[in-house]
Write a protein that holds these residues in place. Sequence first.
Motif, PDB file in Angstrom:
ATOM      1  N   VAL A   1     -13.619  -1.679   6.671  1.00  0.00           N
ATOM      2  CA  VAL A   1     -12.442  -2.316   6.085  1.00  0.00           C
ATOM      3  C   VAL A   1     -11.227  -2.009   6.943  1.00  0.00           C
ATOM      4  O   VAL A   1     -11.268  -1.141   7.820  1.00  0.00           O
ATOM      5  CB  VAL A   1     -12.179  -1.835   4.637  1.00  0.00           C
ATOM      6  N   LEU A   2     -10.147  -2.686   6.659  1.00  0.00           N
ATOM      7  CA  LEU A   2      -8.895  -2.486   7.375  1.00  0.00           C
ATOM      8  C   LEU A   2      -8.377  -1.063   7.158  1.00  0.00           C
ATOM      9  O   LEU A   2      -8.237  -0.605   6.028  1.00  0.00           O
ATOM     10  CB  LEU A   2      -7.854  -3.488   6.878  1.00  0.00           C
ATOM     11  N   VAL A   3      -8.123  -0.353   8.245  1.00  0.00           N
ATOM     12  CA  VAL A   3      -7.480   0.961   8.186  1.00  0.00           C
ATOM     13  C   VAL A   3      -5.992   0.700   8.368  1.00  0.00           C
ATOM     14  O   VAL A   3      -5.529   0.362   9.454  1.00  0.00           O
ATOM     15  CB  VAL A   3      -8.030   1.917   9.260  1.00  0.00           C
TER      16      VAL A   3
ATOM     17  N   PHE B   1      -4.882  -4.261  15.410  1.00  0.00           N
ATOM     18  CA  PHE B   1      -4.330  -2.915  15.317  1.00  0.00           C
ATOM     19  C   PHE B   1      -3.287  -2.844  14.217  1.00  0.00           C
ATOM     20  O   PHE B   1      -2.384  -3.658  14.155  1.00  0.00           O
ATOM     21  CB  PHE B   1      -3.698  -2.497  16.651  1.00  0.00           C
ATOM     22  N   ARG B   2      -3.413  -1.823  13.353  1.00  0.00           N
ATOM     23  CA  ARG B   2      -2.492  -1.677  12.238  1.00  0.00           C
ATOM     24  C   ARG B   2      -1.703  -0.378  12.284  1.00  0.00           C
ATOM     25  O   ARG B   2      -0.623  -0.291  11.743  1.00  0.00           O
ATOM     26  CB  ARG B   2      -3.255  -1.739  10.905  1.00  0.00           C
ATOM     27  N   THR B   3      -2.259   0.676  12.878  1.00  0.00           N
ATOM     28  CA  THR B   3      -1.609   1.985  12.877  1.00  0.00           C
ATOM     29  C   THR B   3      -2.080   2.795  14.074  1.00  0.00           C
ATOM     30  O   THR B   3      -3.154   2.527  14.620  1.00  0.00           O
ATOM     31  CB  THR B   3      -1.902   2.733  11.561  1.00  0.00           C
ATOM     32  N   ILE B   4      -1.259   3.742  14.481  1.00  0.00           N
ATOM     33  CA  ILE B   4      -1.598   4.595  15.619  1.00  0.00           C
ATOM     34  C   ILE B   4      -1.149   6.024  15.309  1.00  0.00           C
ATOM     35  O   ILE B   4      -0.130   6.222  14.637  1.00  0.00           O
ATOM     36  CB  ILE B   4      -0.937   4.073  16.912  1.00  0.00           C
TER      37      ILE B   4
ATOM     38  N   GLY C   1      -5.917   5.749   5.590  1.00  0.00           N
ATOM     39  CA  GLY C   1      -5.705   4.958   4.383  1.00  0.00           C
ATOM     40  C   GLY C   1      -6.231   3.552   4.611  1.00  0.00           C
ATOM     41  O   GLY C   1      -5.853   2.896   5.583  1.00  0.00           O
ATOM     42  N   THR C   2      -7.129   3.117   3.740  1.00  0.00           N
ATOM     43  CA  THR C   2      -7.727   1.794   3.895  1.00  0.00           C
ATOM     44  C   THR C   2      -7.127   0.822   2.900  1.00  0.00           C
ATOM     45  O   THR C   2      -6.470   1.221   1.938  1.00  0.00           O
ATOM     46  CB  THR C   2      -9.253   1.849   3.694  1.00  0.00           C
ATOM     47  N   LEU C   3      -7.367  -0.430   3.124  1.00  0.00           N
ATOM     48  CA  LEU C   3      -6.903  -1.462   2.218  1.00  0.00           C
ATOM     49  C   LEU C   3      -8.025  -1.770   1.231  1.00  0.00           C
ATOM     50  O   LEU C   3      -8.990  -2.442   1.564  1.00  0.00           O
ATOM     51  CB  LEU C   3      -6.512  -2.715   2.997  1.00  0.00           C
ATOM     52  N   GLY C   4      -7.928  -1.161   0.049  1.00  0.00           N
ATOM     53  CA  GLY C   4      -8.888  -1.446  -1.015  1.00  0.00           C
ATOM     54  C   GLY C   4     -10.077  -0.515  -1.117  1.00  0.00           C
ATOM     55  O   GLY C   4     -10.895  -0.662  -2.015  1.00  0.00           O
TER      56      GLY C   4
ATOM     57  N   VAL D   1      -6.370   4.790  16.745  1.00  0.00           N
ATOM     58  CA  VAL D   1      -5.798   3.556  16.215  1.00  0.00           C
ATOM     59  C   VAL D   1      -6.643   3.072  15.049  1.00  0.00           C
ATOM     60  O   VAL D   1      -7.872   3.136  15.085  1.00  0.00           O
ATOM     61  CB  VAL D   1      -5.679   2.443  17.287  1.00  0.00           C
ATOM     62  N   GLY D   2      -5.957   2.630  14.016  1.00  0.00           N
ATOM     63  CA  GLY D   2      -6.626   2.035  12.869  1.00  0.00           C
ATOM     64  C   GLY D   2      -6.677   0.539  13.052  1.00  0.00           C
ATOM     65  O   GLY D   2      -5.663  -0.091  13.367  1.00  0.00           O
ATOM     66  N   THR D   3      -7.858  -0.033  12.882  1.00  0.00           N
ATOM     67  CA  THR D   3      -8.050  -1.465  13.077  1.00  0.00           C
ATOM     68  C   THR D   3      -8.724  -2.061  11.854  1.00  0.00           C
ATOM     69  O   THR D   3      -9.035  -1.373  10.900  1.00  0.00           O
ATOM     70  CB  THR D   3      -8.932  -1.744  14.315  1.00  0.00           C
TER      71      THR D   3
END
Length: 96
Positions: free
Chosen positions: A49-51, A6-9, A66-69, A23-25
């Motif tokens: 990809v990672l959110v 989990f990266r964001t909520i 927003g994603t990583l890359g 949730v962004g995972t």
Amino acid sequence: ISSDDFRTIEIYASAGSFDRVAVGTRSGVYSSTLGSADWSLLGAGLPDVLVFDLRYVASTGSLIAGTLGRGVWRLAVTELPIFADGFELQLPPEAE
């Protein structure tokens, strides 16, 4: 999905009240009704990809991911049931 994924909520509105959570995972965006234990993959078309960041824009009824890359993606979350349309890549104004 482990807790390390989990990266964001973000809490967002559906049917006029702020009653959903996303949730962004590392495996996409998952959504649930607040207080529920049932989660489902949100939308379609988002790359695997990672959110890294989520934002709800109430004025447009959009969830921004927003994603990583792989850029920034938008999903209209005002329509229920969730979600007829998938995430759309958001290009900068000069690229359109």
